[in-house]
Design a protein around this motif. Structure first.
Motif, PDB file in Angstrom:
ATOM      1  N   ASP A 215      69.853  14.875   0.969  1.00  0.00           N
ATOM      2  CA  ASP A 215      69.943  15.305   2.174  1.00  0.00           C
ATOM      3  C   ASP A 215      68.763  15.500   2.983  1.00  0.00           C
ATOM      4  O   ASP A 215      68.728  15.462   4.082  1.00  0.00           O
ATOM      5  N   ILE A 216      67.816  15.671   2.230  1.00  0.00           N
ATOM      6  CA  ILE A 216      66.415  15.809   2.943  1.00  0.00           C
ATOM      7  C   ILE A 216      65.969  14.487   3.415  1.00  0.00           C
ATOM      8  O   ILE A 216      65.236  14.433   4.588  1.00  0.00           O
TER       9      ILE A 216
ATOM     10  N   ALA B   1      57.543  20.165  17.752  1.00  0.00           N
ATOM     11  CA  ALA B   1      58.997  20.551  17.337  1.00  0.00           C
ATOM     12  C   ALA B   1      58.732  20.746  15.895  1.00  0.00           C
ATOM     13  O   ALA B   1      58.065  19.782  15.232  1.00  0.00           O
ATOM     14  N   LEU B   2      59.300  21.508  14.985  1.00  0.00           N
ATOM     15  CA  LEU B   2      59.366  21.669  13.791  1.00  0.00           C
ATOM     16  C   LEU B   2      60.673  21.610  12.939  1.00  0.00           C
ATOM     17  O   LEU B   2      61.528  22.560  13.356  1.00  0.00           O
ATOM     18  N   VAL B   3      60.951  20.760  12.351  1.00  0.00           N
ATOM     19  CA  VAL B   3      62.225  20.615  11.461  1.00  0.00           C
ATOM     20  C   VAL B   3      61.922  21.015  10.043  1.00  0.00           C
ATOM     21  O   VAL B   3      60.930  20.307   9.359  1.00  0.00           O
ATOM     22  N   PHE B   4      62.488  21.830   9.382  1.00  0.00           N
ATOM     23  CA  PHE B   4      62.263  22.361   8.059  1.00  0.00           C
ATOM     24  C   PHE B   4      63.699  22.404   7.299  1.00  0.00           C
ATOM     25  O   PHE B   4      64.622  22.829   7.795  1.00  0.00           O
ATOM     26  N   MET B   5      63.522  22.104   6.055  1.00  0.00           N
ATOM     27  CA  MET B   5      64.537  21.834   5.226  1.00  0.00           C
ATOM     28  C   MET B   5      64.531  22.341   3.790  1.00  0.00           C
ATOM     29  O   MET B   5      63.280  22.059   3.396  1.00  0.00           O
ATOM     30  N   THR B   6      65.199  23.273   3.384  1.00  0.00           N
ATOM     31  CA  THR B   6      64.937  23.521   1.712  1.00  0.00           C
ATOM     32  C   THR B   6      66.066  23.589   0.985  1.00  0.00           C
ATOM     33  O   THR B   6      67.376  24.260   1.617  1.00  0.00           O
ATOM     34  N   ILE B   7      66.297  23.253  -0.174  1.00  0.00           N
ATOM     35  CA  ILE B   7      67.648  23.051  -1.062  1.00  0.00           C
ATOM     36  C   ILE B   7      67.110  23.453  -2.348  1.00  0.00           C
ATOM     37  O   ILE B   7      66.215  23.240  -3.068  1.00  0.00           O
ATOM     38  N   PRO B   8      67.688  24.752  -2.863  1.00  0.00           N
ATOM     39  CA  PRO B   8      67.340  25.295  -4.341  1.00  0.00           C
ATOM     40  C   PRO B   8      67.803  24.308  -5.332  1.00  0.00           C
ATOM     41  O   PRO B   8      68.775  23.416  -5.206  1.00  0.00           O
ATOM     42  N   ASP B   9      67.338  24.520  -6.724  1.00  0.00           N
ATOM     43  CA  ASP B   9      67.482  23.541  -7.568  1.00  0.00           C
ATOM     44  C   ASP B   9      69.090  23.610  -8.193  1.00  0.00           C
ATOM     45  O   ASP B   9      69.519  22.754  -8.910  1.00  0.00           O
ATOM     46  N   SER B  10      69.633  24.750  -7.993  1.00  0.00           N
ATOM     47  CA  SER B  10      70.984  24.966  -8.482  1.00  0.00           C
ATOM     48  C   SER B  10      71.683  23.981  -7.341  1.00  0.00           C
ATOM     49  O   SER B  10      72.889  23.778  -7.732  1.00  0.00           O
ATOM     50  N   GLN B  11      71.273  23.471  -6.437  1.00  0.00           N
ATOM     51  CA  GLN B  11      72.115  22.433  -5.481  1.00  0.00           C
ATOM     52  C   GLN B  11      71.394  21.149  -5.410  1.00  0.00           C
ATOM     53  O   GLN B  11      71.455  20.626  -4.512  1.00  0.00           O
ATOM     54  N   ARG B  12      70.802  20.760  -6.604  1.00  0.00           N
ATOM     55  CA  ARG B  12      69.715  19.610  -6.654  1.00  0.00           C
ATOM     56  C   ARG B  12      70.739  18.448  -6.234  1.00  0.00           C
ATOM     57  O   ARG B  12      70.053  17.381  -5.733  1.00  0.00           O
ATOM     58  N   ALA B  13      71.849  18.299  -6.453  1.00  0.00           N
ATOM     59  CA  ALA B  13      72.830  17.115  -6.216  1.00  0.00           C
ATOM     60  C   ALA B  13      72.805  16.809  -4.506  1.00  0.00           C
ATOM     61  O   ALA B  13      73.365  15.717  -3.995  1.00  0.00           O
ATOM     62  N   ARG B  14      72.269  17.748  -3.822  1.00  0.00           N
ATOM     63  CA  ARG B  14      72.239  17.932  -2.295  1.00  0.00           C
ATOM     64  C   ARG B  14      70.817  17.545  -1.664  1.00  0.00           C
ATOM     65  O   ARG B  14      70.359  17.317  -0.708  1.00  0.00           O
ATOM     66  N   TRP B  15      69.753  17.064  -2.665  1.00  0.00           N
ATOM     67  CA  TRP B  15      68.361  17.100  -2.407  1.00  0.00           C
ATOM     68  C   TRP B  15      68.210  15.626  -1.544  1.00  0.00           C
ATOM     69  O   TRP B  15      67.354  15.690  -0.599  1.00  0.00           O
TER      70      TRP B  15
ATOM     71  N   LEU C   5      65.236  11.144  -3.076  1.00  0.00           N
ATOM     72  CA  LEU C   5      65.415  12.278  -3.965  1.00  0.00           C
ATOM     73  C   LEU C   5      66.876  12.134  -4.557  1.00  0.00           C
ATOM     74  O   LEU C   5      67.716  11.301  -4.007  1.00  0.00           O
ATOM     75  N   PRO C   6      66.957  13.092  -5.351  1.00  0.00           N
ATOM     76  CA  PRO C   6      68.386  12.964  -6.160  1.00  0.00           C
ATOM     77  C   PRO C   6      69.369  13.161  -5.143  1.00  0.00           C
ATOM     78  O   PRO C   6      69.382  14.061  -4.387  1.00  0.00           O
ATOM     79  N   GLY C   7      70.755  12.591  -5.647  1.00  0.00           N
ATOM     80  CA  GLY C   7      71.908  12.856  -4.828  1.00  0.00           C
ATOM     81  C   GLY C   7      72.376  11.596  -4.267  1.00  0.00           C
ATOM     82  O   GLY C   7      71.997  10.597  -4.176  1.00  0.00           O
ATOM     83  N   LYS C   8      73.604  11.866  -3.326  1.00  0.00           N
ATOM     84  CA  LYS C   8      74.299  10.943  -2.839  1.00  0.00           C
ATOM     85  C   LYS C   8      74.050  10.749  -1.335  1.00  0.00           C
ATOM     86  O   LYS C   8      73.858  12.049  -0.765  1.00  0.00           O
ATOM     87  N   ALA C   9      73.658   9.524  -0.692  1.00  0.00           N
ATOM     88  CA  ALA C   9      73.156   9.567   0.895  1.00  0.00           C
ATOM     89  C   ALA C   9      74.299   9.946   1.556  1.00  0.00           C
ATOM     90  O   ALA C   9      75.519   9.685   1.286  1.00  0.00           O
TER      91      ALA C   9
END
Length: 291
Positions: free
Chosen positions: A280-281, A264-278, A133-137
């Motif tokens: 991280d998913i 166990a459930l791990v859930f992650m969500t990041i809005p498009d205004s913080q696309r640079a962090r995607w 996904l977009p962004g830096k590891a």
């Protein structure tokens, strides 16, 4: 012969007090008061004696104290022969009457059918791995240990930060972004939905459940669906409107089977205004491991 005149009693000496009876000296009001007190004392003494007799009879062997009621039976009322047999079995085996554990699977597929009937949830795609996904590891050795869920996962550094976990077991968040409609977060918890016959189906129900944590009206668009070492991963976009403007978030759920517990459930969500962090998913989903 003149008779002897009768003797007249001598007149009392002047100033001498007249003699009267004790009762005659008392006023009637005082007499009534004394009688009332005497009656009250007699009644009280009778009540004490009666109480002692009653208490003694209640303490006889094999008798209960007055007011004590036996606790009702916890067995469910019988509705016929089948219920009677079930009650008999439960009495023979204490675990037989236990409610069905939440982690028991529901393999009939009814819950999955209901989820797919939701217009917000499309059919699952063919298995497809999550791409980069977009962004830096981001890499770190810091971990979050979720004892309640039975997994551990990455603990991100700034700008991520730990946040009040409730209603989850753990939670990390990004700073709030203006106009995003919701806050980016990474959470873990025991899966809050019905457990299905396969991790993939349970993950589907969990993904639908996560719409509760996105802006109202959100719809899922699948990005990835893949097996993991201990469960299943689904990645997806959630599209919604904020103040009339179409917005989206990148999200993912990872279901991990845990011995002796609900998955166990791990859930992650990041809005498009913080696309640079995607990106991280990718990092978070790859970091999950059973404790």
């Amino acid at each position: 012969m003149t008779g002897t005149p009768p003797r007249t009693p001598p007149a009392p000496a002047a100033g001498a007090p007249l003699k009267r009876s004790f009762i005659g000296d008392l006023r009637m009001k005082v007499i009534y008061r004394i009688l009332a007190v005497a009656v009250a004392l007699v009644v009280a003494a009778a009540a004490v004696v009666a109480g002692l007799v009653w208490s003694g009879s209640a303490e006889q062997p094999g008798e209960e104290r007055p007011g004590q009621i036996a606790a009702p039976s916890t067995a469910a009322p019988s509705s016929g022969p089948a219920s009677s047999a079930a009650t008999t079995t439960a009495a023979a085996s204490p675990t037989a009457a236990s409610p069905t554990p939440e982690s028991s699977p529901t393999p009939d597929g009814s819950a999955v059918k209901a989820a797919l009937a939701d217009p917000r949830v499309p059919e699952l795609p063919a298995d497809k791995r999550l791409g980069r996904l977009p962004g830096k590891a981001y890499s770190t050795k810091s971990r979050v240990r979720d004892e309640k869920s039975g997994v551990s996962l990455i603990r991100f550094g700034k700008p991520w930060k730990p946040y009040g976990a409730s209603p989850f077991a753990t939670r990390q968040v990004l700073p709030a972004a203006r106009g995003a409609g919701h806050r980016a977060m990474l959470v873990s918890c025991p899966v809050p939905t019905l457990v299905q016959a396969t991790p993939k189906d349970t993950a589907l129900l969990a993904a639908r459940w996560t719409l509760n944590h996105h802006p109202e009206g959100g719809r899922i668009s699948w990005v990835a669906s893949q097996p993991t070492e201990d469960g299943w991963l689904l990645a997806y976009k959630v599209v919604y409107k904020v103040k009339g403007k179409t917005r989206s978030s990148m999200a993912a759920v990872a279901l991990t089977e845990v011995s002796g517990k609900k998955p166990a459930l791990v859930f992650m969500t990041i809005p498009d205004s913080q696309r640079a962090r995607w990106r991280d998913i990718n990092t978070a989903m790859a970091s999950i491991s059973p404790i």
